[in-house]
Design a protein around this motif. Structure first.
Motif, PDB file in Angstrom:
ATOM      1  N   LEU A  45       0.824  -1.217   0.000  1.00 39.51           N
ATOM      2  CA  LEU A  45       0.000   0.000   0.000  1.00 39.51           C
ATOM      3  C   LEU A  45       0.854   1.262   0.000  1.00 39.51           C
ATOM      4  N   SER A  46       0.434   2.230  -0.820  1.00 39.70           N
ATOM      5  CA  SER A  46       1.048   3.561  -0.770  1.00 39.70           C
ATOM      6  C   SER A  46       0.276   4.423   0.226  1.00 39.70           C
ATOM      7  N   ILE A  47       0.998   5.360   0.839  1.00 40.70           N
ATOM      8  CA  ILE A  47       0.437   6.134   1.956  1.00 40.70           C
ATOM      9  C   ILE A  47       0.661   7.618   1.722  1.00 40.70           C
ATOM     10  N   ALA A  48      -0.409   8.387   1.731  1.00 38.49           N
ATOM     11  CA  ALA A  48      -0.287   9.850   1.706  1.00 38.49           C
ATOM     12  C   ALA A  48      -0.457  10.383   3.115  1.00 38.49           C
ATOM     13  N   ILE A  49       0.292  11.426   3.424  1.00 36.41           N
ATOM     14  CA  ILE A  49       0.184  12.053   4.742  1.00 36.41           C
ATOM     15  C   ILE A  49      -0.127  13.524   4.538  1.00 36.41           C
TER      16      ILE A  49
END
Lengths: 232, 232
Positions: free
Chosen positions: B20-24
């Protein structure tokens, strides 16, 4: 230099509380009996309080004849002890404490009450006009030294004779620092437990309410969860 | 029998989230950068979001050229990632999330915001109309899968290259059980960390507010405190 270091104070420093007697109001409930058992095992004189002195004495007897626990009516229990723990049901909390205002004057009163509601989805925090049970206690007991602590103790664990050490940190909150330090030291009388200063009474609500989360943890993981504070 | 036991499910079971890619969002702050660093070290593609794409890229560059972190404007970061973490300041929380309602539709949105005030006596919990930051997020993002987590992580610890394992349990709350399980698994991607299911969103307030108590602990004991859940 080592000698000099031993003279320094540490935030873990705590007074000697080994001689203090402890009354537990609402002491016939599971939490009250569990705390009574552990403090008695640590050598404290413990007085269970209840509306009925007879029921208090019956509960004390049920903990075992070898433990220094006796039962009295709530007001007599409060008068007899150095430190008073309120482990009463949330329903009736305000009225009971208000009725004991005079006898509790000048004493350390430890509030461990969690105002919770329950429905089919589990536990949830109830709104409290004063902000928290502990702040309500402080409001109706202006002459007492109110401290909040022991919210997350599991009665099942405290009453279990197989559990020698309790894996728990007790968050201790209060605006009277010396009183909070006394209660930190009392928490540490239970083997395995640390008393950690957790802030002022205005931050008691979330500590009380966190019990609802621990009940969710208990449901999911089929356990009796507690908390530890890391890096302390 | 052993073969049969391996087929049983456990409350600790969690999906494979390694891809999974994660944006913050609000990723240029200390908490956002700290989480970005740890997730990138675990091998996740991480996108820092900020109002300014340039500042987001500068913050990403500051984490080290060897880590898979880049910076974009908040909306572009949200669009690019599988899971979106909101690490924005409480002031502006509602407006930012509401502005991203469409791009966040269908995604898991992890709210780690603590609505706190500060005065000379320390930190305290702010009242929130919806009950908690997480419930506010759920109210303005009706098409997203809102989960609350990562409230108690210490940015100092996350950013410290000397700390290989983080001594912390992350309480994960949500009404969407599968989304909460995904976030529990993401928490466990940080070495030392466990993701523990801590209840529904209606019980998020006290988890957010407990950060005020941990700040009190930090002041008293001069540390960066976290929590562990015992008996799990």
């Amino acid at each position: 230099m080592i000698g000099a270091m031993t003279a320094q104070t540490s935030p873990h420093d705590a007074p000697d509380v080994s001689g203090l007697s402890i009354a537990i109001l609402g002491g016939t409930g599971d939490q009250g009996r569990g705390l009574a058992r552990r403090f008695a095992l640590a050598g404290h004189d413990v007085i269970l309080g209840s509306r009925s002195a007879q029921r208090a004495q019956d509960a004390a007897d049920g903990l075992g004849a070898d433990l220094p626990v006796r039962g009295l009516a709530n007001a007599d229990a409060a008068a007899a002890a150095d430190v008073v723990i309120a482990a009463v049901p949330w329903d009736g909390h305000r009225d009971l404490l208000a009725s004991l205002r005079e006898v509790l004057a000048g004493k350390i009163v430890v509030d461990c009450v969690n105002p919770l509601g329950f429905d089919k989805q589990g536990a949830y925090a109830l709104p409290v006009e004063e902000g928290s049970a502990a702040q309500q206690a402080a409001a109706v007991l202006p002459d007492s030294r109110v401290v909040a602590a022991f919210h997350h103790v599991s009665a099942v664990v405290l009453l279990d004779p197989e559990v020698a050490e309790v894996d728990l940190d007790v968050l201790v909150l209060g605006d009277d620092r010396a009183a909070a330090d006394t209660v930190r030291a009392l928490a540490a009388r239970i083997p395995g437990v640390r008393g950690i200063f957790g802030g002022r009474l205005r931050n008691a609500h979330q500590v009380e309410a966190l019990t609802a989360n621990l009940i969710s943890v208990n449901r999911r993981y089929k356990t009796h969860a507690g908390i530890r504070i890391t890096h302390v």
